[in-house]
Design a protein around this motif. Structure first.
Motif, PDB file in Angstrom:
ATOM      1  N   ASP A 150      38.068  25.473 -42.476  1.00  0.00           N
ATOM      2  CA  ASP A 150      37.087  24.374 -42.532  1.00  0.00           C
ATOM      3  C   ASP A 150      37.734  23.037 -42.145  1.00  0.00           C
ATOM      4  O   ASP A 150      37.113  22.221 -41.469  1.00  0.00           O
ATOM      5  N   LYS A 200      39.595  29.939 -52.488  1.00  0.00           N
ATOM      6  CA  LYS A 200      40.354  30.382 -51.301  1.00  0.00           C
ATOM      7  C   LYS A 200      41.408  29.354 -50.861  1.00  0.00           C
ATOM      8  O   LYS A 200      42.524  29.731 -50.532  1.00  0.00           O
ATOM      9  N   MET A 222      31.939  30.680 -51.695  1.00  0.00           N
ATOM     10  CA  MET A 222      32.312  29.302 -52.044  1.00  0.00           C
ATOM     11  C   MET A 222      32.675  29.257 -53.523  1.00  0.00           C
ATOM     12  O   MET A 222      32.000  29.875 -54.336  1.00  0.00           O
ATOM     13  N   LEU A 277      25.101  23.954 -48.070  1.00  0.00           N
ATOM     14  CA  LEU A 277      24.181  25.063 -48.382  1.00  0.00           C
ATOM     15  C   LEU A 277      23.702  25.041 -49.828  1.00  0.00           C
ATOM     16  O   LEU A 277      22.736  25.709 -50.177  1.00  0.00           O
ATOM     17  N   ARG A 284      28.608  27.577 -37.177  1.00  0.00           N
ATOM     18  CA  ARG A 284      29.124  28.961 -37.123  1.00  0.00           C
ATOM     19  C   ARG A 284      29.830  29.242 -35.804  1.00  0.00           C
ATOM     20  O   ARG A 284      30.811  29.996 -35.751  1.00  0.00           O
ATOM     21  N   ARG A 341      26.005  38.665 -49.140  1.00  0.00           N
ATOM     22  CA  ARG A 341      27.325  38.693 -48.497  1.00  0.00           C
ATOM     23  C   ARG A 341      28.283  39.733 -49.056  1.00  0.00           C
ATOM     24  O   ARG A 341      29.210  40.148 -48.357  1.00  0.00           O
ATOM     25  N   ARG A 353      28.939  20.694 -50.483  1.00  0.00           N
ATOM     26  CA  ARG A 353      28.611  21.958 -49.822  1.00  0.00           C
ATOM     27  C   ARG A 353      27.149  21.943 -49.376  1.00  0.00           C
ATOM     28  O   ARG A 353      26.237  22.093 -50.211  1.00  0.00           O
ATOM     29  N   GLY A 373      33.129  30.226 -46.908  1.00  0.00           N
ATOM     30  CA  GLY A 373      32.463  31.380 -47.508  1.00  0.00           C
ATOM     31  C   GLY A 373      31.567  32.199 -46.592  1.00  0.00           C
ATOM     32  O   GLY A 373      31.374  33.389 -46.801  1.00  0.00           O
ATOM     33  N   GLY A 374      31.017  31.559 -45.538  1.00  0.00           N
ATOM     34  CA  GLY A 374      30.079  32.286 -44.688  1.00  0.00           C
ATOM     35  C   GLY A 374      30.737  32.986 -43.509  1.00  0.00           C
ATOM     36  O   GLY A 374      30.091  33.808 -42.835  1.00  0.00           O
TER      37      GLY A 374
HETATM   38  C1  S3P Z   1      30.042  27.806 -46.516  1.00  0.00           C
HETATM   39  C2  S3P Z   1      31.158  27.585 -47.279  1.00  0.00           C
HETATM   40  C3  S3P Z   1      31.989  26.371 -47.142  1.00  0.00           C
HETATM   41  C4  S3P Z   1      31.842  25.786 -45.727  1.00  0.00           C
HETATM   42  C5  S3P Z   1      30.408  25.578 -45.407  1.00  0.00           C
HETATM   43  C6  S3P Z   1      29.598  26.865 -45.443  1.00  0.00           C
HETATM   44  C7  S3P Z   1      29.262  29.051 -46.742  1.00  0.00           C
HETATM   45  O1  S3P Z   1      33.359  26.685 -47.380  1.00  0.00           O
HETATM   46  O2  S3P Z   1      32.423  26.634 -44.774  1.00  0.00           O
HETATM   47  O3  S3P Z   1      29.902  24.642 -46.322  1.00  0.00           O
HETATM   48  O4  S3P Z   1      28.464  29.427 -45.869  1.00  0.00           O
HETATM   49  O5  S3P Z   1      29.463  29.707 -47.794  1.00  0.00           O
HETATM   50  P1  S3P Z   1      33.951  27.067 -48.836  1.00  0.00           P
HETATM   51  O6  S3P Z   1      33.756  28.534 -49.040  1.00  0.00           O
HETATM   52  O7  S3P Z   1      35.387  26.699 -48.740  1.00  0.00           O
HETATM   53  O8  S3P Z   1      33.216  26.222 -49.824  1.00  0.00           O
END
Ligand code: S3P
Length: 189
Positions: free
Chosen positions: A53, A34, A30, A139, A77, A156, A137, A99-100
């Motif tokens: 997203d 990207k 994050m 998380l 997920r 990660r 965000r 990001g995940g």
């Molecule tokens: C996440 C990143 C977010 C989004 C969600 C979870 C993560 O996207 O998918 O909040 O797990 O790192 P960005 O990377 O665009 O912030």
């Protein structure tokens, strides 16, 4: 590969776009940029840009925060994996993933098989700085964002490192990162 490559001219960028036979998939933490970088990259390559997203959010008719709040991360997920599977079937494009996504085994395997993964990588202080500009965000809400980002990054990074292309997204303008991605793609295609 991490490259400091020369800038491609318009004809070279067109040639590169012709050689691309699958989606370029931007992965990384994050705050690495990207979506912004992906949009610019797609415009230069004259390819569609999709933010995974946004697609998840559209499909659920809920914001990412609401999905996490109401249904939890596992549900998110699952939706993320299905949306990315669909986007990977759509031909050449630029896809920005959350990001995940690439830290999920099944999702990562799919991206590695059907896309060209580019790891956008920033140091921790850049990530902390960039993510502090938005409060959306889920998380990062459960504690100290710098600590959470450090832990997530450590966990990660070995996954992101499986992407065949590695590009540093520094503190400078996102356009510089786009230039580096184009050079790296030209070198590997
Ligand atoms: C996440 C990143 C977010 C989004 C969600 C979870 C993560 O996207 O998918 O909040 O797990 O790192 P960005 O990377 O665009 O912030």
């Amino acid at each position: 590969m991490t490259l400091d490559t020369p800038t491609l001219n318009d004809a070279e960028i067109r040639q590169l776009a012709i050689r691309l036979d699958r989606p370029v998939v931007l992965v990384g933490m994050m705050g690495v940029g990207k979506s912004t970088v992906g949009r610019k990259l797609a415009a230069l390559l004259d390819l569609p840009f999709v933010d995974a997203d946004d697609e998840i959010s559209d499909a659920a008719q809920l914001s990412i925060e609401e999905i996490f709040e109401r249904f939890g991360e596992a549900y998110f997920r699952d939706g993320e994996r299905r949306v990315i599977a669909r986007l990977l079937e759509g031909g050449p494009s630029v896809i920005a993933t959350g990001g995940g996504a690439f830290a999920q085994d099944e999702t990562r395997a799919m991206i590695l098989e059907r896309g060209l993964a580019v790891w956008l990588d920033s140091d921790l202080s850049t990530l902390v700085d960039r993510t502090s500009r938005k409060d959306n965000r889920p998380l990062l809400k459960g504690g100290d964002p710098a600590k959470i980002l450090a832990e997530l990054k450590e966990k990660r990074d070995p996954h992101y490192a499986q992407a065949p292309v590695h590009v540093i997204s520094g503190k400078g303008p996102h356009g510089d990162t786009v230039t580096r991605i184009l050079g790296a793609l030209a070198a590997c295609l």
